[in-house]
Motif scaffolding. Structure first.
Motif, PDB file in Angstrom:
ATOM      1  N   THR A  56       0.831  -1.202   0.000  1.00  0.00           N
ATOM      2  CA  THR A  56       0.000   0.000   0.000  1.00  0.00           C
ATOM      3  C   THR A  56       0.867   1.254   0.000  1.00  0.00           C
ATOM      4  OG1 THR A  56      -0.079   0.141   2.419  1.00  0.00           O
ATOM      5  CG2 THR A  56      -1.735  -1.248   1.337  1.00  0.00           C
ATOM      6  N   LEU A  57       0.262   2.355  -0.401  1.00  0.00           N
ATOM      7  CA  LEU A  57       0.969   3.630  -0.378  1.00  0.00           C
ATOM      8  C   LEU A  57       1.327   4.015   1.058  1.00  0.00           C
ATOM      9  CD1 LEU A  57       2.014   6.229  -1.705  1.00  0.00           C
ATOM     10  CD2 LEU A  57      -0.332   7.139  -1.602  1.00  0.00           C
ATOM     11  N   ALA A  58       0.362   3.835   1.975  1.00  0.00           N
ATOM     12  CA  ALA A  58       0.622   4.174   3.374  1.00  0.00           C
ATOM     13  C   ALA A  58       1.736   3.307   3.950  1.00  0.00           C
ATOM     14  CB  ALA A  58      -0.651   4.018   4.204  1.00  0.00           C
ATOM     15  N   GLY A  59       1.729   2.015   3.602  1.00  0.00           N
ATOM     16  CA  GLY A  59       2.759   1.122   4.105  1.00  0.00           C
ATOM     17  C   GLY A  59       4.137   1.479   3.573  1.00  0.00           C
ATOM     18  N   LYS A  60       4.206   1.808   2.290  1.00  0.00           N
ATOM     19  CA  LYS A  60       5.490   2.229   1.702  1.00  0.00           C
ATOM     20  C   LYS A  60       5.974   3.520   2.354  1.00  0.00           C
ATOM     21  CE  LYS A  60       5.077   0.184  -2.952  1.00  0.00           C
ATOM     22  NZ  LYS A  60       3.826  -0.593  -2.793  1.00  0.00           N
ATOM     23  N   ARG A  61       5.042   4.442   2.589  1.00  0.00           N
ATOM     24  CA  ARG A  61       5.423   5.705   3.233  1.00  0.00           C
ATOM     25  C   ARG A  61       5.950   5.468   4.645  1.00  0.00           C
ATOM     26  NH1 ARG A  61       0.797   9.177   5.725  1.00  0.00           N
ATOM     27  NH2 ARG A  61       1.073   7.423   7.177  1.00  0.00           N
ATOM     28  N   ASN A  62       5.250   4.651   5.417  1.00  0.00           N
ATOM     29  CA  ASN A  62       5.659   4.423   6.799  1.00  0.00           C
ATOM     30  C   ASN A  62       7.016   3.725   6.881  1.00  0.00           C
ATOM     31  OD1 ASN A  62       3.266   5.605   7.527  1.00  0.00           O
ATOM     32  ND2 ASN A  62       2.254   3.699   8.124  1.00  0.00           N
ATOM     33  N   ALA A  63       7.252   2.772   5.983  1.00  0.00           N
ATOM     34  CA  ALA A  63       8.549   2.079   5.981  1.00  0.00           C
ATOM     35  C   ALA A  63       9.670   3.057   5.619  1.00  0.00           C
ATOM     36  CB  ALA A  63       8.519   0.914   4.996  1.00  0.00           C
TER      37      ALA A  63
END
Length: 371
Positions: free
Chosen positions: A179-186
């Motif tokens: 997900t976009l949110a997951g990529k951002r958080n990582a």
């Protein structure tokens, strides 16, 4: 004594004995410069420029401390500015015995230290000399001693738990990186660690401050505390799951796919995993219209991931910065290079404390003495 003046100097010898002596006043007879109201005047623009030099979080905290001090002075029929030494000592004693509404306990020593700084700098900003803090310091030291004897939690300065590579792996294990949110958080966690960034510095990054290089990426951060831009090389990690280069590349590609190739690097993402639209209140746009995350939102990501991973400790946005310093020192890197990479000021007491966490065991006098 001729033309030299004399004044009474009070010297505290111990808790029960006070000594006094006359000392020469070298300033007696010297010409005195009298400033006019114009000399003391600051324009609204200059006041705003001075305020802008202080971090937002510090400015908010100082504002709260100053308002509380002024209110207490009004209740006690005392003058807030300029404050007397007696007023400062009484106020600090008040802070050591008065429960705060949120915790129902008096403020801790570090909070009182900050409040004292808020008031002394308030005097400076108004062109007043700093108040005499000797009595206030004595009250605070007695409070620290009492807390230590009582083994109170407040006796120990609170520090963010260090996010070391094992903890970071645990934090990212549950992140959905499709997900976009997951990529951002990582990317946020790994880039924050790799640059030893404060969350305010991290969210201030723009896409164009990230440059691809043979070694991975070069990222330039503005370190407001030292007023410098620091170029930070971001290198490939040995573990793909915690490699900051791979995480950043995946996030940048996802941003581009969502139509964002410039502007803020770390942006808000809504519950449907889309770039969040501008926030509004009563029809007016609030916050960053380009969707830039706030420092508080970035810190919340770190805290939430730590809690979701079941990690104990005091997690905050500062955990990544402390973790970098601790891990780098444990790996044998020179403190000066660590300071330069993380934008710490020369002689930083905070960084020295992080170094001590590692060095106190490695360099203990007990090592190698044959016990």
């Amino acid at each position: 004594m001729g033309e030299t003046g004399r004044q009474l100097a009070v010297v505290t010898a111990d808790a029960d004995v006070v000594e006094a002596e006359l000392v020469d006043d070298e300033t007696a007879g010297a010409s005195v410069v009298v400033h006019t109201d114009r000399d003391r005047h600051l324009s609204p623009e200059t006041v705003a420029a001075i305020a802008a030099s202080v971090a937002d979080s510090t400015r908010r905290a100082y504002g709260t401390d100053r308002a509380a001090f002024a209110a207490w002075c009004a209740e006690e029929d005392r003058t807030a500015v300029p404050a007397s030494a007696e007023t400062m000592a009484e106020w600090v004693r008040h802070l050591t015995v008065t429960p705060r509404p949120r915790t129902q306990r008096p403020a801790g020593p570090s909070t009182i230290e900050r409040a004292m700084s808020a008031v002394t700098t308030w005097h400076e900003e108004q062109g007043r000399p700093k108040p005499n803090m000797r009595g206030a310091r004595a009250v605070l030291n007695a409070y620290k001693d009492r807390l230590a004897v009582e083994k109170a939690e407040a006796a120990q300065a609170r520090q963010a738990t260090a996010a070391l590579p094992p903890q970071i792996r645990a934090m990212l294990a549950g992140v959905d990186r499709t997900t976009l949110a997951g990529k951002r958080n990582a990317a946020l966690v790994l880039l924050g660690f790799a640059t030893a960034a404060r969350v305010s510095e991290l969210v201030a990054l723009d896409v164009d401050t990230v440059t691809e290089a043979e070694h991975g990426y070069d990222v330039t951060l503005y370190r407001k505390k030292v007023r410098k831009h620091t170029p930070n090389p971001i290198l490939y990690g040995t573990d793909p799951a915690t490699c900051p280069v791979r995480a950043l590349r995946a996030y940048l590609a996802a941003l581009a796919a969502a139509g964002r190739t410039d502007g803020p690097l770390f942006v808000r993402v809504d519950r449907w995993d889309r770039l969040a639209p501008p926030m509004t209140r009563r029809g007016r746009v609030i916050g960053d219209p380009a969707g830039r995350m706030t420092a508080e939102a970035a810190a919340e990501v770190i805290e939430r991931l730590a809690v979701a991973a079941g990690l104990s400790g005091d997690w905050s946005g500062h955990s990544l910065r402390r973790g970098f310093a601790t891990a780098a020192r444990a790996a044998g890197h020179d403190p000066l290079e660590i300071a330069r990479a993380g934008g710490w000021v020369d002689g930083s007491r905070v960084l020295a404390r992080y170094m001590d966490d590692v060095d106190r065991v490695k360099n203990s006098p007990l090592v190698g003495i044959g016990l």
